[in-house]
Every structure is written in structure tokens, then in C-alpha cells.
Design an enzyme around this catalytic site. Structure first.
Site, short mmCIF file in Angstrom:
data_model
loop_
_atom_site.label_atom_id
_atom_site.label_comp_id
_atom_site.label_asym_id
_atom_site.label_seq_id
_atom_site.Cartn_x
_atom_site.Cartn_y
_atom_site.Cartn_z
N LYS A 107 0.85 -1.20 0.00
CA LYS A 107 0.00 0.00 0.00
C LYS A 107 0.88 1.25 0.00
O LYS A 107 0.63 2.20 -0.75
CB LYS A 107 -0.93 -0.01 1.23
CG LYS A 107 -2.10 -0.97 1.07
CD LYS A 107 -2.88 -1.19 2.36
CE LYS A 107 -3.98 -2.23 2.11
NZ LYS A 107 -4.63 -2.72 3.31
N GLN B 176 -4.98 -1.58 9.43
CA GLN B 176 -5.01 -2.91 8.82
C GLN B 176 -5.68 -3.90 9.77
O GLN B 176 -5.39 -3.93 10.97
CB GLN B 176 -3.56 -3.36 8.50
CG GLN B 176 -3.46 -4.68 7.77
CD GLN B 176 -3.97 -4.62 6.32
OE1 GLN B 176 -4.00 -3.55 5.70
NE2 GLN B 176 -4.36 -5.75 5.79
N ASP C 19 -11.30 3.20 4.17
CA ASP C 19 -11.76 1.81 4.12
C ASP C 19 -13.28 1.73 4.03
O ASP C 19 -13.82 0.67 3.71
CB ASP C 19 -11.35 1.12 5.44
CG ASP C 19 -10.32 0.05 5.25
OD1 ASP C 19 -10.16 -0.43 4.11
OD2 ASP C 19 -9.69 -0.32 6.25
N1 GUN Z 1 -7.41 -6.70 5.84
C1 GUN Z 1 -7.78 -7.40 4.74
N2 GUN Z 1 -8.48 -6.62 3.90
C2 GUN Z 1 -8.55 -5.40 4.47
C3 GUN Z 1 -9.15 -4.17 4.08
O1 GUN Z 1 -9.76 -4.03 3.02
N3 GUN Z 1 -9.01 -3.15 4.95
C4 GUN Z 1 -8.35 -3.28 6.13
N4 GUN Z 1 -8.27 -2.22 6.93
N5 GUN Z 1 -7.78 -4.41 6.52
C5 GUN Z 1 -7.89 -5.46 5.70
#
Ligand code: GUN
Length: 309
Positions: free
Chosen positions: A72, A116, A139
């Protein structure tokens, strides 16, 4: 409101011949989306003198999550945005994490915040998600943005379902009137996906763990989106011929040669000849998720300006 007495005719119904097994190239789509975002970031900076900034917070050292957050950060830089990484130890308390989120909420250089998931035991993920300022909730998992989506109002939309919707619209155009079935009812993917499709005019069903005879429903789907984490769940006889199949699942499994490979929730080799179009794993939905996170960060940066104007 549409006239319910008039049967809808869809382009797919009238095409000269049925196409089967066309791969939907999410990787190529994500490359062009990131290119567009990078151009938009340049234009945004030229107009407002602001560079969008994304903060990503990881608690603990889950190896898969570490890879995700590093990717990311890399892709954030690639499109010309600023990346702020916070790698916190497993022992971080909920109070300390809430304090950090408060700081990030107040920081004008940060337009998007992502924590995350999963979080270590002892930290209430819902409390953390809801502590993020809804305008920075890239998110789209907080109650404000989830509520806005359920009401059909504009807001920040969870990245994976947003990526799936973009692929579907690029493949099928207008989705109005299509039967959509979403397999999996998670807050992260299944539920927001179903709401997005409903907002696009689809007739939507959700298949979940308690659904009786799920196959009977999935076989009605013009659009089948699968997000269960159960590899190979969807077999050839679960799919309507010509359907568009979007596979969100991603599981690492051992191969006969002692290596590992990634597989989806759809048994690709047997479903592809029946489906009209289908996303592969890897190379389908996966690459879209981070691209949509970047898109949401740009949207959040725009929101921050319009609301302070
Ligand atoms: N862990 C797996 N997929 C995601 C996501 O889309 N957002 C977040 N914050 N954590 C994740």
C-alpha cells in the site's frame, strides 16, 4: 421509478452468440486506474497546492499484513501521494491506538487513514474503525460510511467491493435489472457489495452460511460475486451459463510439487467454460483493492477541501 410491467431486455440477452470464459483482467484495469489517479493527483496539486496523504497503521507482525501494508505504501508513492506508515508492536493497547487515530484525524496533511485488519486480540476493531474521522475513513468501514452506503448516499466505499463494481461496470456497462447474487455476508465485502449492486439497480440476493440450497440461488445469477474464503466452493453446477463471475477469495494452498499457489473461492477451471466472464486468481480482484484505496484517498482529499471551503 421504472415500469415494472415492462420486461427488461439486457444487451447480454440479445448478443448474437454467447461468449464463454472471458477472463476479466483486473491487473490491467488497476494499472490504468492508477495511471488516471496519478494524473488526477498532479492536477489536484496544481489547482489546490495539496498532495493527498494516506496513513496506514499496522499493529503486530502478521507476515501477510506486513506485505499488504508495504505494498500500500509503495503504490501510494507511485501515484504521487504521501504515505505515512505506523508499524506498532503487538503489545499496543487499544487506548494507545485510539490516541494515534486522534492525532491522525487532526493532522491536515493526512486525508485518509487505514488501520489494517485483523487487529490483535484485546483490541476492539469496531471501536477503532469508528474512531476514524468519517471524512478520512478510506476503508469505508465505519458506521457513518456504512450507513451512508445503506441509504444510497455518497460516501467512502470499501475498497474491494468498489473494485468489483468497477470491473463489473467496465465489462457489462449499466447493471440495472440484472440478477446479482453475493456469496458471503461479511462487513468487509459481502454486505457492502450487495448494497452497491442494489444501488445500481440489480435484484440482489445474499447467500450466507445459513442459506438453504445456496446453489438454487447462485444459478439464478447474471452477476455472481463470491467472497467466502472457502477455496473452490463454487463448482460448475453453481453457475448460470453466461454469468459474470467475480472471485474475491484468495487462499494460499500447497501444490503437488511442494510449492504453494494462490486460489480463489471459485473452481476456476471448471467454472470458466460456463461463465461468460470471470476474474482469475491471482490477477482479478486483488490488484483493484489497492487502486481503489488510492482512489478513495483522492476522494477524501477532495472532501477535505470542499468541507473547509
Ligand atoms: N485486511 C484485509 N483486507 C482489508 C481491508 O480491506 N481493509 C483493512 N483495513 N484491513 C484489511
Amino acid at each position: 421509478m421504472s415500469d415494472l410491467t415492462t420486461p427488461a431486455t439486457r444487451p447480454a440477452d440479445t448478443a448474437s452468440g454467447p461468449e464463454r470464459g472471458r477472463r476479466i483482467d483486473g491487473k490491467a484495469f488497476a494499472v490504468s486506474l492508477r495511471k488516471q489517479i496519478a494524473a488526477d493527483v498532479v492536477a489536484f496539486h496544481a489547482e489546490y497546492g495539496v498532495t493527498p496523504g494516506l496513513a496506514v497503521v499496522l499493529v503486530g507482525n502478521d507476515p501477510a499484513s506486513e506485505i499488504y501494508v508495504r505494498n500500500k505504501a509503495l503504490e501510494t508513492h507511485h501515484v504521487g501521494m504521501r504515505s505515512f506508515m505506523h508499524m506498532l508492536p503487538e503489545t499496543t493497547t487499544e487506548a494507545a491506538l485510539l490516541t494515534l487515530i486522534g492525532r491522525l484525524n487532526a493532522d491536515p496533511e493526512i486525508h485518509g487513514i487505514l488501520v489494517q485488519l485483523p487487529l490483535p486480540n484485546g483490541i476492539d476493531a469496531r471501536r477503532i474503525t469508528n474512531a476514524i474521522d468519517p471524512k478520512k475513513d478510506v476503508d469505508g468501514l465505519g458506521e457513518v460510511n456504512a450507513g451512508r452506503l445503506s441509504l444510497g448516499l455518497p460516501g467512502l466505499i470499501p475498497c474491494t467491493p468498489l473494485g468489483c463494481l468497477m470491473l463489473l461496470q467496465s465489462e457489462l456497462g449499466n447493471l440495472r435489472g440484472l440478477n446479482a447474487v453475493v456469496v458471503g455476508a461479511s462487513n468487509l465485502v459481502g454486505k457492502p457489495m450487495a448494497l452497491l449492486l442494489l444501488n445500481e439497480g440489480c435484484t440482489v440476493s445474499i447467500v450466507h452460511i445459513d442459506t438453504i440450497n445456496p446453489q438454487a440461488l447462485t444459478r439464478t445469477a447474471d452477476i455472481l460475486v463470491v467472497a467466502t474464503g472457502v477455496s473452490g466452493l463454487i463448482r460448475h453446477d453453481w453457475v448460470k451459463p453466461g454469468a459474470t463471475v467475480i472471485d474475491v477469495g484468495i487462499t494460499r494452498v500447497p501444490t503437488a510439487s511442494g510449492k504453494t499457489k494462490l486460489v480463489g473461492d471459485v473452481a476456476f477451471d471448471e467454472v470458466a467454460p460456463i461463465a461468460g466472464r470471470i476474474t482469475p486468481v491471482p490477477g482479478g480482484v486483488g490488484p483493484m483493492t489497492i487502486a481503489c484505496l488510492l482512489q478513495n484517498t483522492l476522494t477524501a482529499a477532495r472532501l477535505s477541501l470542499s468541507e473547509s471551503a
